[in-house]
Design a protein around this motif. Structure first.
Motif, PDB file in Angstrom:
ATOM      1  N   GLN A  40       0.884  -1.234   0.053  1.00 49.44           N
ATOM      2  CA  GLN A  40      -0.062   0.195  -0.064  1.00 49.44           C
ATOM      3  C   GLN A  40       0.657   1.259  -0.086  1.00 49.44           C
ATOM      4  O   GLN A  40       0.201   2.430  -0.352  1.00 49.44           O
ATOM      5  N   ALA A  41       2.158   1.192   0.369  1.00 52.02           N
ATOM      6  CA  ALA A  41       2.953   2.369   0.413  1.00 52.02           C
ATOM      7  C   ALA A  41       4.246   2.333  -0.595  1.00 52.02           C
ATOM      8  O   ALA A  41       4.487   1.205  -0.883  1.00 52.02           O
ATOM      9  N   THR A  42       4.615   3.402  -0.819  1.00 50.60           N
ATOM     10  CA  THR A  42       5.786   3.451  -1.986  1.00 50.60           C
ATOM     11  C   THR A  42       6.805   4.625  -1.543  1.00 50.60           C
ATOM     12  O   THR A  42       6.134   5.422  -0.502  1.00 50.60           O
ATOM     13  N   GLY A  43       8.046   4.336  -1.866  1.00 54.75           N
ATOM     14  CA  GLY A  43       8.853   5.651  -1.490  1.00 54.75           C
ATOM     15  C   GLY A  43      10.166   5.042  -0.941  1.00 54.75           C
ATOM     16  O   GLY A  43      10.433   3.582  -0.891  1.00 54.75           O
ATOM     17  N   SER A  44      10.818   5.791  -0.157  1.00 55.04           N
ATOM     18  CA  SER A  44      11.954   5.301   0.598  1.00 55.04           C
ATOM     19  C   SER A  44      12.150   6.144   1.923  1.00 55.04           C
ATOM     20  O   SER A  44      11.511   7.213   2.279  1.00 55.04           O
ATOM     21  N   VAL A  45      13.215   5.522   2.792  1.00 55.04           N
ATOM     22  CA  VAL A  45      13.165   5.965   4.049  1.00 55.04           C
ATOM     23  C   VAL A  45      14.171   5.715   4.615  1.00 55.04           C
ATOM     24  O   VAL A  45      14.962   4.587   4.263  1.00 55.04           O
ATOM     25  N   THR A  46      14.873   6.522   5.458  1.00 55.09           N
ATOM     26  CA  THR A  46      16.314   6.443   5.736  1.00 55.09           C
ATOM     27  C   THR A  46      16.536   6.802   7.168  1.00 55.09           C
ATOM     28  O   THR A  46      16.176   7.887   7.875  1.00 55.09           O
ATOM     29  N   GLY A  47      17.258   5.928   7.771  1.00 58.56           N
ATOM     30  CA  GLY A  47      17.739   5.991   9.068  1.00 58.56           C
ATOM     31  C   GLY A  47      19.145   5.635   9.371  1.00 58.56           C
ATOM     32  O   GLY A  47      20.048   5.111   8.551  1.00 58.56           O
ATOM     33  N   ALA A  59      16.038  -6.443  12.016  1.00 58.42           N
ATOM     34  CA  ALA A  59      15.105  -7.434  11.796  1.00 58.42           C
ATOM     35  C   ALA A  59      13.819  -6.737  11.376  1.00 58.42           C
ATOM     36  O   ALA A  59      12.988  -7.397  10.442  1.00 58.42           O
ATOM     37  N   LEU A  60      13.334  -5.562  11.802  1.00 59.73           N
ATOM     38  CA  LEU A  60      12.239  -5.091  11.312  1.00 59.73           C
ATOM     39  C   LEU A  60      12.096  -4.699   9.878  1.00 59.73           C
ATOM     40  O   LEU A  60      10.978  -4.787   9.073  1.00 59.73           O
ATOM     41  N   VAL A  61      13.385  -4.124   9.199  1.00 63.61           N
ATOM     42  CA  VAL A  61      13.431  -3.816   7.814  1.00 63.61           C
ATOM     43  C   VAL A  61      13.261  -5.335   6.999  1.00 63.61           C
ATOM     44  O   VAL A  61      12.644  -4.924   5.937  1.00 63.61           O
ATOM     45  N   GLU A  62      13.565  -6.180   7.425  1.00 67.27           N
ATOM     46  CA  GLU A  62      13.431  -7.281   6.676  1.00 67.27           C
ATOM     47  C   GLU A  62      12.015  -7.911   6.716  1.00 67.27           C
ATOM     48  O   GLU A  62      11.523  -8.354   5.674  1.00 67.27           O
ATOM     49  N   GLU A  63      11.445  -7.981   7.790  1.00 66.01           N
ATOM     50  CA  GLU A  63      10.183  -8.205   7.899  1.00 66.01           C
ATOM     51  C   GLU A  63       9.147  -7.254   7.111  1.00 66.01           C
ATOM     52  O   GLU A  63       8.008  -7.568   6.268  1.00 66.01           O
ATOM     53  N   TYR A  64       9.508  -6.048   7.118  1.00 65.22           N
ATOM     54  CA  TYR A  64       8.547  -5.029   6.520  1.00 65.22           C
ATOM     55  C   TYR A  64       8.818  -5.086   5.097  1.00 65.22           C
ATOM     56  O   TYR A  64       7.728  -4.860   4.294  1.00 65.22           O
ATOM     57  N   GLU A  68       5.272  -4.448   2.691  1.00 62.67           N
ATOM     58  CA  GLU A  68       5.670  -3.183   1.794  1.00 62.67           C
ATOM     59  C   GLU A  68       6.857  -3.297   1.014  1.00 62.67           C
ATOM     60  O   GLU A  68       7.605  -2.600   1.037  1.00 62.67           O
ATOM     61  N   PRO A  69       6.797  -4.297  -0.109  1.00 62.88           N
ATOM     62  CA  PRO A  69       7.825  -4.331  -0.965  1.00 62.88           C
ATOM     63  C   PRO A  69       8.342  -3.122  -1.863  1.00 62.88           C
ATOM     64  O   PRO A  69       9.458  -3.321  -2.082  1.00 62.88           O
ATOM     65  N   ASP A  70       7.216  -2.199  -2.021  1.00 62.47           N
ATOM     66  CA  ASP A  70       7.547  -0.975  -2.701  1.00 62.47           C
ATOM     67  C   ASP A  70       8.254   0.040  -1.881  1.00 62.47           C
ATOM     68  O   ASP A  70       8.384   1.333  -2.429  1.00 62.47           O
ATOM     69  N   VAL A  71       8.452  -0.059  -0.684  1.00 61.35           N
ATOM     70  CA  VAL A  71       9.208   0.608   0.242  1.00 61.35           C
ATOM     71  C   VAL A  71      10.659   0.481   0.432  1.00 61.35           C
ATOM     72  O   VAL A  71      10.944  -0.705   0.923  1.00 61.35           O
ATOM     73  N   GLN A  72      11.727   1.312   0.105  1.00 65.62           N
ATOM     74  CA  GLN A  72      13.121   1.001   0.425  1.00 65.62           C
ATOM     75  C   GLN A  72      13.443   1.402   1.548  1.00 65.62           C
ATOM     76  O   GLN A  72      13.368   2.871   1.928  1.00 65.62           O
ATOM     77  N   VAL A  73      13.836   0.905   2.699  1.00 68.89           N
ATOM     78  CA  VAL A  73      14.275   1.346   3.659  1.00 68.89           C
ATOM     79  C   VAL A  73      15.756   1.120   4.007  1.00 68.89           C
ATOM     80  O   VAL A  73      16.269   0.108   3.950  1.00 68.89           O
ATOM     81  N   ASP A 272       4.921  14.340   5.951  1.00 65.20           N
ATOM     82  CA  ASP A 272       5.040  14.540   4.332  1.00 65.20           C
ATOM     83  C   ASP A 272       5.580  13.450   3.629  1.00 65.20           C
ATOM     84  O   ASP A 272       5.329  13.243   2.496  1.00 65.20           O
ATOM     85  N   ASN A 273       6.061  12.266   4.208  1.00 63.81           N
ATOM     86  CA  ASN A 273       6.457  11.265   3.653  1.00 63.81           C
ATOM     87  C   ASN A 273       5.782   9.952   4.028  1.00 63.81           C
ATOM     88  O   ASN A 273       5.908   9.300   5.079  1.00 63.81           O
ATOM     89  N   GLU A 274       4.654   9.444   3.365  1.00 57.80           N
ATOM     90  CA  GLU A 274       3.888   8.438   3.833  1.00 57.80           C
ATOM     91  C   GLU A 274       4.664   7.145   4.006  1.00 57.80           C
ATOM     92  O   GLU A 274       4.243   6.404   4.956  1.00 57.80           O
ATOM     93  N   ALA A 275       5.470   7.021   3.143  1.00 57.22           N
ATOM     94  CA  ALA A 275       6.704   5.795   3.548  1.00 57.22           C
ATOM     95  C   ALA A 275       7.026   5.565   4.605  1.00 57.22           C
ATOM     96  O   ALA A 275       7.332   4.704   5.417  1.00 57.22           O
ATOM     97  N   ALA A 276       7.625   7.027   5.114  1.00 57.88           N
ATOM     98  CA  ALA A 276       8.267   6.829   6.593  1.00 57.88           C
ATOM     99  C   ALA A 276       7.097   6.755   7.665  1.00 57.88           C
ATOM    100  O   ALA A 276       7.553   5.938   8.422  1.00 57.88           O
ATOM    101  N   TYR A 277       6.118   7.424   7.216  1.00 56.10           N
ATOM    102  CA  TYR A 277       5.245   7.092   8.628  1.00 56.10           C
ATOM    103  C   TYR A 277       4.507   5.768   8.476  1.00 56.10           C
ATOM    104  O   TYR A 277       4.620   5.076   9.852  1.00 56.10           O
ATOM    105  N   ASN A 278       4.420   5.300   7.483  1.00 59.87           N
ATOM    106  CA  ASN A 278       4.111   3.476   7.482  1.00 59.87           C
ATOM    107  C   ASN A 278       4.999   2.699   8.201  1.00 59.87           C
ATOM    108  O   ASN A 278       4.877   1.677   9.003  1.00 59.87           O
ATOM    109  N   PHE A 279       6.439   3.194   7.735  1.00 61.55           N
ATOM    110  CA  PHE A 279       7.435   2.268   8.342  1.00 61.55           C
ATOM    111  C   PHE A 279       7.440   2.337   9.944  1.00 61.55           C
ATOM    112  O   PHE A 279       7.673   1.792  10.862  1.00 61.55           O
TER     113      PHE A 279
END
Length: 316
Positions: A40-47, A59-64, A68-73, A272-279
């Motif tokens: 349901q989400a697309t985009g990228s997130v950086t931490g 571990a969370l990134v791998e499960e996520y 949400e395969p269209d979000v790059q974390v 402002d970043n739906e992918a960041a909020y979703n993650f």
């Protein structure tokens, strides 16, 4: 619940934990894809930030990715201090920390015009370790730790702590100065005195693990999960007779080395970043389970409920 193998923090010896992790909120059998609405989400997130917090986030990134395969974390591990530097520069959407944010970091964020929200992820017990070949050290007091780790111009030997111990020089391994683990140890054990100058410093906890594993005269410290992943080759030293484990860390009995682990989210990214909020939403929902899975201690459920309320408030 999906069962998967997670190579704990890329430990070179290949120690692995079999984790039970929540994927998409619905139970699945081993080998099945998580059920529920995915993609349901697309985009990228950086931490970036703490290497201590990294096992939970990795571990969370791998499960996520399965949800949400269209979000790059992307999550880096430059240490708590290094992560906050990138956060101040506006390079990241969230910053992981193994200590609370410092006053000077708050001031830098204010000057940069960056508002943020602190989220509690889990609890850790900073663990003092020696090689399993070390057959003399079982327990150390806080005063013993101070005597060992504070720089006083002398060559530190095990016999300085106990005359029955070997007259051998102690070899020290410590997190680097950008690490929140270093900061925490410096505050509660060293009381802001200088760390012993002979210590090998590294922001990579796996370097510390390998150093202690390979030398019977070595001593080091790092997050509890790194000990759990390597307990076949490391020995945890009890502190004042108290062993680090889930119960003593959660209760605070393992004092003064029990501590909270955080992530700090950039408010603008959450709005402002739906992918960041979703993650971040996924992180809060699953942080407790992942913390338990990788060797840390989940916070009380009400803490995650509070986190979620604060996250949701950013969208209103």
């Amino acid at each position: 619940m999906r069962i998967w193998k997670y190579a704990m923090a890329s430990t070179i010896l290949g120690s692995a934990l079999v984790l039970g992790a929540c994927g998409g909120g619905n139970a699945t059998e081993p080998g099945e894809e998580p059920s529920g609405e995915a993609g349901q989400a697309t985009g990228s997130v950086t931490g970036d930030g703490s290497s201590t917090v990294a096992p939970i986030l990795e571990a969370l990134v791998e499960e996520y990715a399965g949800v949400e395969p269209d979000v790059q974390v992307t999550v880096g591990t430059s240490g708590t201090g290094g992560g906050f530097e990138k956060f101040v520069q506006g390079e990241t959407d969230f910053s992981n920390a193994s200590r609370p944010i410092k006053e000077e970091e708050i001031a830098s964020l204010e000057e940069a015009g960056i508002d943020y929200t602190e989220f509690l992820l889990a609890y850790d017990g900073l663990t003092v370790v020696v090689s399993q070949e070390n057959d003399w050290v079982e327990d150390l007091s806080v005063e013993d730790l101070k005597k060992l780790w504070i720089e006083d111009g002398t060559t530190k030997k095990w016999s300085d702590i106990n005359p029955e111990w070997p007259d051998e020089e102690v070899v020290f391994y410590s997190p680097g100065t950008d690490s929140g683990t270093y900061d925490y140890f410096n505050e509660v054990i060293l009381e802001e005195e200088d760390l012993v100058s002979s210590a090998t410093l590294s922001e990579d906890d796996n370097t510390l693990v390998q150093g202690v594993q390979g030398d019977k005269n070595a001593i080091g410290f790092f997050g509890y999960a790194y000990y759990v992943a390597n307990k076949d080759t490391l020995k945890a030293v009890t502190i004042g007779g108290v062993e680090p484990n889930n119960e003593t860390i959660e209760s605070g009995e393992y004092a003064p080395l029990s501590r909270p682990l955080f992530t700090y989210a950039k408010n603008e990214s959450m709005t402002d970043n739906e992918a960041a909020y979703n993650f971040m939403q996924y992180t809060i929902e699953n942080a407790g389970e992942m913390a338990d899975a990788v060797g840390y201690v989940a916070a009380p459920e009400e803490e995650y409920e509070k986190d979620m309320e604060e996250l949701e408030a950013l969208k209103k």
